[in-house]
Design a protein around this motif. Structure first.
Motif, PDB file in Angstrom:
ATOM      1  N   MET A   1      51.088  43.558  49.519  1.00 19.73           N
ATOM      2  CA  MET A   1      51.114  44.996  49.375  1.00 19.73           C
ATOM      3  C   MET A   1      50.224  45.410  48.200  1.00 19.73           C
ATOM      4  O   MET A   1      50.320  44.875  47.113  1.00 19.73           O
ATOM      5  CB  MET A   1      52.550  45.443  49.134  1.00 19.73           C
ATOM      6  CG  MET A   1      52.704  46.916  48.945  1.00 19.73           C
ATOM      7  SD  MET A   1      54.470  47.240  48.837  1.00 19.73           S
ATOM      8  CE  MET A   1      54.422  48.880  48.277  1.00 19.73           C
ATOM      9  N   THR A   2      49.327  46.363  48.437  1.00 21.35           N
ATOM     10  CA  THR A   2      48.409  46.826  47.405  1.00 21.35           C
ATOM     11  C   THR A   2      49.125  47.768  46.455  1.00 21.35           C
ATOM     12  O   THR A   2      49.702  48.762  46.871  1.00 21.35           O
ATOM     13  CB  THR A   2      47.216  47.558  48.041  1.00 21.35           C
ATOM     14  OG1 THR A   2      46.577  46.668  48.944  1.00 21.35           O
ATOM     15  CG2 THR A   2      46.239  48.018  47.002  1.00 21.35           C
ATOM     16  N   THR A   3      49.087  47.439  45.175  1.00 21.57           N
ATOM     17  CA  THR A   3      49.723  48.303  44.179  1.00 21.57           C
ATOM     18  C   THR A   3      48.703  49.003  43.295  1.00 21.57           C
ATOM     19  O   THR A   3      49.034  49.973  42.634  1.00 21.57           O
ATOM     20  CB  THR A   3      50.667  47.490  43.279  1.00 21.57           C
ATOM     21  OG1 THR A   3      49.924  46.451  42.645  1.00 21.57           O
ATOM     22  CG2 THR A   3      51.807  46.905  44.080  1.00 21.57           C
ATOM     23  N   TYR A   4      47.459  48.515  43.277  1.00 23.26           N
ATOM     24  CA  TYR A   4      46.465  49.144  42.429  1.00 23.26           C
ATOM     25  C   TYR A   4      46.050  50.495  42.998  1.00 23.26           C
ATOM     26  O   TYR A   4      46.188  50.755  44.188  1.00 23.26           O
ATOM     27  CB  TYR A   4      45.247  48.242  42.207  1.00 23.26           C
ATOM     28  CG  TYR A   4      44.489  47.917  43.469  1.00 23.26           C
ATOM     29  CD1 TYR A   4      43.508  48.776  43.947  1.00 23.26           C
ATOM     30  CD2 TYR A   4      44.741  46.754  44.169  1.00 23.26           C
ATOM     31  CE1 TYR A   4      42.810  48.481  45.102  1.00 23.26           C
ATOM     32  CE2 TYR A   4      44.049  46.457  45.320  1.00 23.26           C
ATOM     33  CZ  TYR A   4      43.094  47.330  45.786  1.00 23.26           C
ATOM     34  OH  TYR A   4      42.405  47.040  46.931  1.00 23.26           O
ATOM     35  N   GLN A   5      45.543  51.352  42.115  1.00 23.39           N
ATOM     36  CA  GLN A   5      45.179  52.703  42.516  1.00 23.39           C
ATOM     37  C   GLN A   5      43.748  52.995  42.078  1.00 23.39           C
ATOM     38  O   GLN A   5      43.505  53.273  40.905  1.00 23.39           O
ATOM     39  CB  GLN A   5      46.132  53.714  41.877  1.00 23.39           C
ATOM     40  CG  GLN A   5      47.567  53.489  42.247  1.00 23.39           C
ATOM     41  CD  GLN A   5      48.513  54.244  41.322  1.00 23.39           C
ATOM     42  OE1 GLN A   5      48.115  54.843  40.342  1.00 23.39           O
ATOM     43  NE2 GLN A   5      49.780  54.185  41.657  1.00 23.39           N
ATOM     44  N   GLU A  59      46.803  42.481  39.857  1.00 22.02           N
ATOM     45  CA  GLU A  59      46.679  41.475  40.916  1.00 22.02           C
ATOM     46  C   GLU A  59      45.249  41.303  41.416  1.00 22.02           C
ATOM     47  O   GLU A  59      44.999  40.483  42.284  1.00 22.02           O
ATOM     48  CB  GLU A  59      47.592  41.856  42.083  1.00 22.02           C
ATOM     49  CG  GLU A  59      49.052  41.877  41.689  1.00 22.02           C
ATOM     50  CD  GLU A  59      49.957  42.359  42.808  1.00 22.02           C
ATOM     51  OE1 GLU A  59      49.494  42.460  43.959  1.00 22.02           O
ATOM     52  OE2 GLU A  59      51.130  42.629  42.519  1.00 22.02           O
ATOM     53  N   ILE A  60      44.308  42.059  40.875  1.00 21.08           N
ATOM     54  CA  ILE A  60      42.924  41.997  41.356  1.00 21.08           C
ATOM     55  C   ILE A  60      42.233  40.756  40.792  1.00 21.08           C
ATOM     56  O   ILE A  60      42.219  40.528  39.589  1.00 21.08           O
ATOM     57  CB  ILE A  60      42.145  43.266  40.965  1.00 21.08           C
ATOM     58  CG1 ILE A  60      42.755  44.473  41.656  1.00 21.08           C
ATOM     59  CG2 ILE A  60      40.669  43.123  41.309  1.00 21.08           C
ATOM     60  CD1 ILE A  60      42.151  45.796  41.242  1.00 21.08           C
ATOM     61  N   SER A  61      41.646  39.977  41.694  1.00 22.77           N
ATOM     62  CA  SER A  61      40.915  38.790  41.252  1.00 22.77           C
ATOM     63  C   SER A  61      39.446  38.838  41.665  1.00 22.77           C
ATOM     64  O   SER A  61      38.643  38.062  41.165  1.00 22.77           O
ATOM     65  CB  SER A  61      41.568  37.529  41.811  1.00 22.77           C
ATOM     66  OG  SER A  61      41.529  37.557  43.227  1.00 22.77           O
ATOM     67  N   GLU A  84      38.910  40.605  31.728  1.00 22.38           N
ATOM     68  CA  GLU A  84      40.077  39.802  31.373  1.00 22.38           C
ATOM     69  C   GLU A  84      41.030  40.649  30.546  1.00 22.38           C
ATOM     70  O   GLU A  84      40.663  41.691  30.028  1.00 22.38           O
ATOM     71  CB  GLU A  84      39.632  38.560  30.594  1.00 22.38           C
ATOM     72  CG  GLU A  84      38.784  37.635  31.444  1.00 22.38           C
ATOM     73  CD  GLU A  84      38.545  36.307  30.779  1.00 22.38           C
ATOM     74  OE1 GLU A  84      39.307  35.938  29.871  1.00 22.38           O
ATOM     75  OE2 GLU A  84      37.595  35.628  31.190  1.00 22.38           O
ATOM     76  N   GLY A  85      42.260  40.182  30.429  1.00 17.62           N
ATOM     77  CA  GLY A  85      43.240  40.894  29.620  1.00 17.62           C
ATOM     78  C   GLY A  85      44.004  41.909  30.438  1.00 17.62           C
ATOM     79  O   GLY A  85      44.185  41.769  31.642  1.00 17.62           O
ATOM     80  N   ASP A  86      44.443  42.962  29.765  1.00 19.56           N
ATOM     81  CA  ASP A  86      45.260  44.004  30.379  1.00 19.56           C
ATOM     82  C   ASP A  86      44.483  44.718  31.477  1.00 19.56           C
ATOM     83  O   ASP A  86      43.406  45.250  31.252  1.00 19.56           O
ATOM     84  CB  ASP A  86      45.693  44.996  29.295  1.00 19.56           C
ATOM     85  CG  ASP A  86      46.577  46.098  29.840  1.00 19.56           C
ATOM     86  OD1 ASP A  86      47.153  45.931  30.929  1.00 19.56           O
ATOM     87  OD2 ASP A  86      46.695  47.136  29.158  1.00 19.56           O
ATOM     88  N   LYS A  87      45.029  44.717  32.682  1.00 19.23           N
ATOM     89  CA  LYS A  87      44.371  45.361  33.814  1.00 19.23           C
ATOM     90  C   LYS A  87      45.142  46.588  34.303  1.00 19.23           C
ATOM     91  O   LYS A  87      44.940  47.059  35.403  1.00 19.23           O
ATOM     92  CB  LYS A  87      44.218  44.359  34.961  1.00 19.23           C
ATOM     93  CG  LYS A  87      43.316  43.193  34.624  1.00 19.23           C
ATOM     94  CD  LYS A  87      43.226  42.241  35.797  1.00 19.23           C
ATOM     95  CE  LYS A  87      42.484  40.980  35.407  1.00 19.23           C
ATOM     96  NZ  LYS A  87      42.489  39.996  36.487  1.00 19.23           N
TER      97      LYS A  87
END
Length: 130
Positions: A1-5, A59-61, A84-87
């Protein structure tokens, strides 16, 4: 499930990384880009910068960008480095230098994040120099 916006894709002529993680956008194009070409040239040359903010991107890689011409030809494409770090609030940005535009029309900028694609159309108007 996609959570990014994903937020809006912003098109500009240049993008610069400044001190303290600030980003400067130069020549933001709200609707279209007018490019000049010399009378004897087959194409106009112009640089484009792309800026997109992503919220909740933990969750983006992987991310990929492409710019497609009105005739469906892919002008440029490439992978976008994931910071890297906080996304929780990340920026995907890049600059394409000296792109060759052969015709006026609607160009599509697409950013593929994992398996989802966000895109923006931008009108490129080529004017011949006198």
């Amino acid at each position: 499930m996609t959570t990014y916006q994903p937020q809006n894709i912003i098109i500009a002529e240049d993008i610069r990384m400044e001190v303290n993680n600030k980003i400067t956008l130069v020549g933001v194009a709200p609707s279209n880009v007018v490019i000049s070409k010399s009378k004897n040239s087959k194409h106009a040359i112009h640089s484009l910068a792309i800026y997109c903010e992503i919220l909740n991107g933990d969750e983006i890689s992987s991310a990929h960008i492409s710019i497609t011409a009105p005739n469906e030809e892919i002008l440029v494409e490439g992978n976008i480095p994931i910071p890297e770090g906080d996304k929780s609030h990340m920026v995907l940005a890049g600059r394409f230098v000296n792109m060759k535009f052969k015709e006026s029309g609607l160009y599509k900028i697409s950013i593929a994040i994992e398996d989802n694609v966000i895109s923006k159309d931008i009108e490129i108007l080529i004017r011949e120099e006198k």
